[in-house]
Write an enzyme that holds these catalytic residues in place. Structure first.
Site, PDB file in Angstrom:
ATOM      1  N   VAL A  79      88.679  40.204  63.352  1.00 39.14           N
ATOM      2  CA  VAL A  79      88.702  39.809  64.758  1.00 39.14           C
ATOM      3  C   VAL A  79      87.280  39.613  65.275  1.00 39.14           C
ATOM      4  O   VAL A  79      86.359  40.290  64.839  1.00 39.14           O
ATOM      5  CB  VAL A  79      89.460  40.851  65.617  1.00 39.14           C
ATOM      6  CG1 VAL A  79      88.794  42.208  65.569  1.00 39.14           C
ATOM      7  CG2 VAL A  79      89.624  40.392  67.053  1.00 39.14           C
ATOM      8  N   CYS A  80      87.138  38.675  66.200  1.00 40.17           N
ATOM      9  CA  CYS A  80      85.885  38.475  66.943  1.00 40.17           C
ATOM     10  C   CYS A  80      86.276  38.148  68.383  1.00 40.17           C
ATOM     11  O   CYS A  80      87.378  38.483  68.821  1.00 40.17           O
ATOM     12  CB  CYS A  80      85.016  37.395  66.299  1.00 40.17           C
ATOM     13  SG  CYS A  80      85.724  35.735  66.370  1.00 40.17           S
ATOM     14  N   ARG A  81      85.426  37.475  69.112  1.00 37.46           N
ATOM     15  CA  ARG A  81      85.742  37.157  70.504  1.00 37.46           C
ATOM     16  C   ARG A  81      86.829  36.093  70.602  1.00 37.46           C
ATOM     17  O   ARG A  81      87.811  36.256  71.307  1.00 37.46           O
ATOM     18  CB  ARG A  81      84.486  36.687  71.249  1.00 37.46           C
ATOM     19  CG  ARG A  81      84.716  36.473  72.751  1.00 37.46           C
ATOM     20  CD  ARG A  81      83.504  35.893  73.438  1.00 37.46           C
ATOM     21  NE  ARG A  81      83.278  34.508  73.064  1.00 37.46           N
ATOM     22  CZ  ARG A  81      83.921  33.461  73.599  1.00 37.46           C
ATOM     23  NH1 ARG A  81      84.823  33.650  74.537  1.00 37.46           N
ATOM     24  NH2 ARG A  81      83.663  32.235  73.191  1.00 37.46           N
TER      25      ARG A  81
END
Length: 111
Positions: A70-72
Site C-alpha cells: 500500500v501507498c497513498r
C-alpha cells in the site's frame, strides 16, 4: 510472452475490503510510503518499509507469506509489487487506490 507484447507484467490489485480480509487471514500489509506520510495515518497492523528501502530489506520478508502493498494512491505500491514479483515473491497484491481508497471505504486508520 505477455510482458514482451505489452511491456510489463500484470500487477495483481485488490480492493480495500479484500485487503482487510486478507490481512485478517494473516497477510502482511507493507506500507511503502515515507515515514512522514505514515505518521499521518496508516492501516492498523501494517509495517512501514519505504519504497526506496524495499530492495535492500527483502531478506526481512517471508517469501511464502501473502503480502499486500500500500501507498497513498497505489502507484508506488504497484512498483513495489512488481519488485517483489521479480524477486520471487508469488503471493503479492497491490491495494488499488492506496490509502485514499482505504479511507474512502471507511476502514480503520491508525495514527
Amino acid at each position: 510472452m505477455l510482458t514482451r507484447l505489452f511491456g510489463r507484467p500484470q500487477v495483481p490489485e485488490i480492493s480495500p475490503a479484500e485487503a482487510q480480509e486478507r490481512q485478517q487471514r494473516g497477510a502482511l500489509v507493507i506500507d511503502v510510503r515515507e515515514p512522514d506520510e505514515w505518521r499521518t495515518g496508516h492501516i492498523p497492523g501494517a509495517r512501514l518499509i519505504p519504497l526506496g528501502e524495499l530492495p535492500r530489506r527483502l531478506a526481512e520478508l517471508d517469501r511464502h507469506q501473502e503480502i499486500v502493498l500500500v501507498c497513498r494512491s497505489g502507484n508506488r505500491s504497484a512498483q513495489a509489487t512488481l519488485w517483489l514479483q521479480r524477486a520471487g515473491f508469488s503471493r503479492v497484491a497491490n491495494l488499488a487506490g492506496g490509502m485514499i481508497a482505504w479511507v474512502r471505504a471507511g476502514l480503520p486508520v491508525e495514527r
